[in-house]
Design a protein around this motif. Structure first.
Motif, PDB file in Angstrom:
ATOM      1  N   ASP A 167       0.851  -1.195   0.000  1.00 48.54           N
ATOM      2  CA  ASP A 167       0.000   0.000   0.000  1.00 48.54           C
ATOM      3  C   ASP A 167       0.889   1.248   0.000  1.00 48.54           C
ATOM      4  O   ASP A 167       0.969   1.967   1.007  1.00 48.54           O
ATOM      5  CB  ASP A 167      -0.921  -0.016   1.230  1.00 48.54           C
ATOM      6  CG  ASP A 167      -1.956   1.108   1.208  1.00 48.54           C
ATOM      7  OD1 ASP A 167      -1.973   1.886   0.220  1.00 48.54           O
ATOM      8  OD2 ASP A 167      -2.744   1.224   2.173  1.00 48.54           O
ATOM      9  N   PRO A 168       1.547   1.525  -1.121  1.00 48.47           N
ATOM     10  CA  PRO A 168       2.509   2.634  -1.164  1.00 48.47           C
ATOM     11  C   PRO A 168       1.902   3.997  -0.862  1.00 48.47           C
ATOM     12  O   PRO A 168       2.575   4.871  -0.325  1.00 48.47           O
ATOM     13  CB  PRO A 168       3.062   2.567  -2.587  1.00 48.47           C
ATOM     14  CG  PRO A 168       2.081   1.758  -3.369  1.00 48.47           C
ATOM     15  CD  PRO A 168       1.482   0.794  -2.404  1.00 48.47           C
ATOM     16  N   GLU A 169       0.629   4.172  -1.200  1.00 47.23           N
ATOM     17  CA  GLU A 169      -0.001   5.467  -0.938  1.00 47.23           C
ATOM     18  C   GLU A 169      -0.089   5.741   0.560  1.00 47.23           C
ATOM     19  O   GLU A 169       0.197   6.849   1.025  1.00 47.23           O
ATOM     20  CB  GLU A 169      -1.385   5.508  -1.578  1.00 47.23           C
ATOM     21  CG  GLU A 169      -2.040   6.877  -1.505  1.00 47.23           C
ATOM     22  CD  GLU A 169      -3.346   6.952  -2.272  1.00 47.23           C
ATOM     23  OE1 GLU A 169      -4.055   7.960  -2.128  1.00 47.23           O
ATOM     24  OE2 GLU A 169      -3.649   5.992  -3.019  1.00 47.23           O
ATOM     25  N   SER A 170      -0.486   4.713   1.342  1.00 50.86           N
ATOM     26  CA  SER A 170      -0.550   4.878   2.796  1.00 50.86           C
ATOM     27  C   SER A 170       0.851   5.047   3.372  1.00 50.86           C
ATOM     28  O   SER A 170       1.057   5.848   4.300  1.00 50.86           O
ATOM     29  CB  SER A 170      -1.240   3.676   3.435  1.00 50.86           C
ATOM     30  OG  SER A 170      -2.606   3.621   3.064  1.00 50.86           O
ATOM     31  N   ALA A 171       1.808   4.299   2.843  1.00 48.37           N
ATOM     32  CA  ALA A 171       3.188   4.441   3.303  1.00 48.37           C
ATOM     33  C   ALA A 171       3.675   5.869   3.095  1.00 48.37           C
ATOM     34  O   ALA A 171       4.366   6.434   3.954  1.00 48.37           O
ATOM     35  CB  ALA A 171       4.088   3.456   2.547  1.00 48.37           C
ATOM     36  N   TYR A 172       3.302   6.442   1.975  1.00 46.16           N
ATOM     37  CA  TYR A 172       3.674   7.833   1.686  1.00 46.16           C
ATOM     38  C   TYR A 172       3.087   8.776   2.734  1.00 46.16           C
ATOM     39  O   TYR A 172       3.751   9.709   3.189  1.00 46.16           O
ATOM     40  CB  TYR A 172       3.183   8.201   0.284  1.00 46.16           C
ATOM     41  CG  TYR A 172       3.460   9.619  -0.129  1.00 46.16           C
ATOM     42  CD1 TYR A 172       4.744  10.029  -0.484  1.00 46.16           C
ATOM     43  CD2 TYR A 172       2.433  10.566  -0.169  1.00 46.16           C
ATOM     44  CE1 TYR A 172       5.001  11.330  -0.873  1.00 46.16           C
ATOM     45  CE2 TYR A 172       2.680  11.871  -0.563  1.00 46.16           C
ATOM     46  CZ  TYR A 172       3.963  12.248  -0.910  1.00 46.16           C
ATOM     47  OH  TYR A 172       4.211  13.550  -1.291  1.00 46.16           O
ATOM     48  N   GLY A 173       1.845   8.508   3.131  1.00 45.65           N
ATOM     49  CA  GLY A 173       1.209   9.338   4.148  1.00 45.65           C
ATOM     50  C   GLY A 173       1.953   9.292   5.474  1.00 45.65           C
ATOM     51  O   GLY A 173       2.180  10.328   6.118  1.00 45.65           O
ATOM     52  N   TYR A 174       2.353   8.093   5.889  1.00 50.29           N
ATOM     53  CA  TYR A 174       3.105   7.963   7.147  1.00 50.29           C
ATOM     54  C   TYR A 174       4.478   8.624   7.033  1.00 50.29           C
ATOM     55  O   TYR A 174       4.983   9.202   7.999  1.00 50.29           O
ATOM     56  CB  TYR A 174       3.263   6.486   7.515  1.00 50.29           C
ATOM     57  CG  TYR A 174       2.002   5.875   8.075  1.00 50.29           C
ATOM     58  CD1 TYR A 174       1.576   6.172   9.375  1.00 50.29           C
ATOM     59  CD2 TYR A 174       1.235   4.988   7.316  1.00 50.29           C
ATOM     60  CE1 TYR A 174       0.416   5.607   9.890  1.00 50.29           C
ATOM     61  CE2 TYR A 174       0.074   4.425   7.820  1.00 50.29           C
ATOM     62  CZ  TYR A 174      -0.331   4.743   9.110  1.00 50.29           C
ATOM     63  OH  TYR A 174      -1.490   4.195   9.616  1.00 50.29           O
ATOM     64  N   SER A 175       5.078   8.559   5.861  1.00 50.70           N
ATOM     65  CA  SER A 175       6.392   9.187   5.677  1.00 50.70           C
ATOM     66  C   SER A 175       6.293  10.702   5.813  1.00 50.70           C
ATOM     67  O   SER A 175       7.211  11.341   6.335  1.00 50.70           O
ATOM     68  CB  SER A 175       6.979   8.813   4.313  1.00 50.70           C
ATOM     69  OG  SER A 175       6.353   9.525   3.255  1.00 50.70           O
ATOM     70  N   LYS A 176       5.178  11.255   5.364  1.00 55.40           N
ATOM     71  CA  LYS A 176       4.994  12.706   5.483  1.00 55.40           C
ATOM     72  C   LYS A 176       4.836  13.125   6.937  1.00 55.40           C
ATOM     73  O   LYS A 176       5.291  14.198   7.349  1.00 55.40           O
ATOM     74  CB  LYS A 176       3.778  13.152   4.666  1.00 55.40           C
ATOM     75  CG  LYS A 176       3.874  12.877   3.170  1.00 55.40           C
ATOM     76  CD  LYS A 176       5.050  13.574   2.528  1.00 55.40           C
ATOM     77  CE  LYS A 176       4.775  15.050   2.301  1.00 55.40           C
ATOM     78  NZ  LYS A 176       5.877  15.682   1.514  1.00 55.40           N
ATOM     79  N   VAL A 177       4.196  12.271   7.739  1.00 56.80           N
ATOM     80  CA  VAL A 177       4.064  12.553   9.171  1.00 56.80           C
ATOM     81  C   VAL A 177       5.452  12.531   9.823  1.00 56.80           C
ATOM     82  O   VAL A 177       5.811  13.435  10.583  1.00 56.80           O
ATOM     83  CB  VAL A 177       3.137  11.524   9.846  1.00 56.80           C
ATOM     84  CG1 VAL A 177       3.118  11.749  11.362  1.00 56.80           C
ATOM     85  CG2 VAL A 177       1.726  11.627   9.288  1.00 56.80           C
ATOM     86  N   ALA A 178       6.227  11.498   9.525  1.00 62.90           N
ATOM     87  CA  ALA A 178       7.576  11.395  10.090  1.00 62.90           C
ATOM     88  C   ALA A 178       8.436  12.580   9.652  1.00 62.90           C
ATOM     89  O   ALA A 178       9.216  13.119  10.450  1.00 62.90           O
ATOM     90  CB  ALA A 178       8.222  10.085   9.650  1.00 62.90           C
ATOM     91  N   LEU A 179       8.270  12.983   8.413  1.00 60.10           N
ATOM     92  CA  LEU A 179       9.048  14.099   7.886  1.00 60.10           C
ATOM     93  C   LEU A 179       8.682  15.402   8.588  1.00 60.10           C
ATOM     94  O   LEU A 179       9.548  16.241   8.871  1.00 60.10           O
ATOM     95  CB  LEU A 179       8.800  14.221   6.381  1.00 60.10           C
ATOM     96  CG  LEU A 179       9.721  15.134   5.575  1.00 60.10           C
ATOM     97  CD1 LEU A 179      11.159  14.670   5.682  1.00 60.10           C
ATOM     98  CD2 LEU A 179       9.278  15.155   4.118  1.00 60.10           C
ATOM     99  N   ARG A 180       7.416  15.549   8.892  1.00 59.31           N
ATOM    100  CA  ARG A 180       6.967  16.751   9.598  1.00 59.31           C
ATOM    101  C   ARG A 180       7.506  16.793  11.031  1.00 59.31           C
ATOM    102  O   ARG A 180       7.794  17.860  11.571  1.00 59.31           O
ATOM    103  CB  ARG A 180       5.433  16.777   9.609  1.00 59.31           C
ATOM    104  CG  ARG A 180       4.846  18.073  10.130  1.00 59.31           C
ATOM    105  CD  ARG A 180       3.377  18.205   9.784  1.00 59.31           C
ATOM    106  NE  ARG A 180       2.574  17.114  10.325  1.00 59.31           N
ATOM    107  CZ  ARG A 180       1.958  16.189   9.592  1.00 59.31           C
ATOM    108  NH1 ARG A 180       2.095  16.187   8.279  1.00 59.31           N
ATOM    109  NH2 ARG A 180       1.246  15.230  10.154  1.00 59.31           N
ATOM    110  N   LEU A 181       7.696  15.611  11.615  1.00 57.06           N
ATOM    111  CA  LEU A 181       8.169  15.536  12.994  1.00 57.06           C
ATOM    112  C   LEU A 181       9.680  15.653  13.114  1.00 57.06           C
ATOM    113  O   LEU A 181      10.196  16.178  14.108  1.00 57.06           O
ATOM    114  CB  LEU A 181       7.723  14.210  13.626  1.00 57.06           C
ATOM    115  CG  LEU A 181       6.211  14.003  13.814  1.00 57.06           C
ATOM    116  CD1 LEU A 181       5.938  12.577  14.294  1.00 57.06           C
ATOM    117  CD2 LEU A 181       5.640  15.017  14.798  1.00 57.06           C
ATOM    118  N   ALA A 182      10.405  15.149  12.104  1.00 55.30           N
ATOM    119  CA  ALA A 182      11.870  15.092  12.235  1.00 55.30           C
ATOM    120  C   ALA A 182      12.552  15.190  10.876  1.00 55.30           C
ATOM    121  O   ALA A 182      13.192  14.240  10.418  1.00 55.30           O
ATOM    122  CB  ALA A 182      12.273  13.805  12.947  1.00 55.30           C
ATOM    123  N   SER A 183      12.446  16.339  10.249  1.00 56.64           N
ATOM    124  CA  SER A 183      13.004  16.502   8.908  1.00 56.64           C
ATOM    125  C   SER A 183      14.526  16.570   8.898  1.00 56.64           C
ATOM    126  O   SER A 183      15.141  16.466   7.823  1.00 56.64           O
ATOM    127  CB  SER A 183      12.434  17.773   8.264  1.00 56.64           C
ATOM    128  OG  SER A 183      12.805  18.915   9.010  1.00 56.64           O
TER     129      SER A 183
END
Length: 294
Positions: free
Chosen positions: A45-61
């Motif tokens: 489910d790459p689309e959902s994985a992308y969503g989680y990556s954006k959350v992680a990126l927002r927290l610790a870029s």
């Protein structure tokens, strides 16, 4: 985005966990759990994985592992420009060259195969380990094919790794790429040989070499479920046919029961219309319509 309770963040690689030590404990746990979800979903489910990556990126870029994970999630969703930007950021932070092949493949995705070939000849390639060097060779061959240079793609893939009899994690993919290039060049007998070799070495199903081989041999796979559905439809058709015939019989019987007096009245009216010239009037109307169309 919701994260299952069984995901603790401890599942991530120890090197990534080490990077996250620079963050406050609670924040590090949140980032780790999101990274776990990226790794868990990126294939199915790459689309959902992308969503989680954006959350992680927002927290610790500012964490290289986060930028790398965001890059791979974007890459899986064919967001090549975004992926390339994240990979470059991660590389600046770490100084590592291990992302060089996937960065080159992003260039291919952006329609710049010449740039990918340029990267394939760069000094950074010599710093890659064996697995990444093979990956770089695959990218370079793909770039050659993008440019319509099939023979050059074939030559690019001819290497000691391809000729080796030992099976490594990259063996199946390398043999598969070689077989596919041969087939594209019209060298079918050689392609079949290498698809067979790829299937033999593909223990984890990373390619569809077996299917390609079967296709070349003219083997057709029939979906049993589809066949059963068609049989059911055929059976339903056979049971419905007598019902339709019965309905036709009922209609025929209804015609027989028409009042004869009504038939005589209709016949008299039609004969009167003909004598009055109504039928010619209809013909004239048709002729007028044809004149209007012309």
């Amino acid at each position: 985005m919701p994260i299952p309770d069984d995901v603790t963040g401890e599942e991530i690689d120890k090197d990534v966990r080490q990077e996250l030590l620079s963050l406050p404990k609670g924040l590090a746990e949140d980032v780790a759990r999101n990274l776990v979800m990226v790794a868990r979903l990126i294939d199915e489910d790459p689309e959902s994985a992308y969503g989680y990556s954006k959350v992680a990126l927002r927290l610790a870029s500012r964490v290289a592992a986060v930028r790398e994970a965001a890059g791979f999630a974007a890459y899986a969703n064919q967001k090549y420009s975004e992926a390339l930007g994240e990979f470059r950021a991660a590389r600046r932070m770490t100084g590592s060259v291990e992302l060089w092949p996937v960065m080159a493949d992003c260039e291919r995705g952006l329609g710049r195969p010449e740039k990918a070939l340029e990267m394939a000849g760069a000094p950074e390639v010599h710093k890659l380990d064996k697995a990444d060097q093979v990956e770089m060779r695959l990218v370079a061959a793909g770039a050659r094919r993008d440019m319509g240079q099939l023979d050059a793609a074939i030559v690019t893939l001819q290497s000691p790794e391809l000729a080796s009899n030992s099976v490594q994690p990259w063996t199946a993919r390398l043999r598969y790429a070689y077989a596919d290039a041969l087939l594209a060049a019209g060298r079918e007998s050689e392609a079949r040989e290498w698809f067979a070799k790829a299937a033999e070495s593909d223990k984890d199903g990373s390619t569809d070499a077996s299917d390609r081989l079967a296709e070349m041999d003219g083997v057709e796979f029939v979906d049993a479920l589809v066949e059963d559905d068609e049989s059911d439809e055929s059976a339903r058709g056979e049971t419905e046919a007598p019902v339709a015939a019965a309905e036709d019989d009922v209609d025929a019987d209804a015609d027989v029961d028409v009042d004869e007096d009504q038939v005589d009245v209709v016949r008299e009216v039609e004969e009167a219309d003909v004598e009055d010239g109504d039928g010619h009037g209809d013909s004239k109307s048709d002729n007028d319509d044809e004149g209007d169309k012309s």
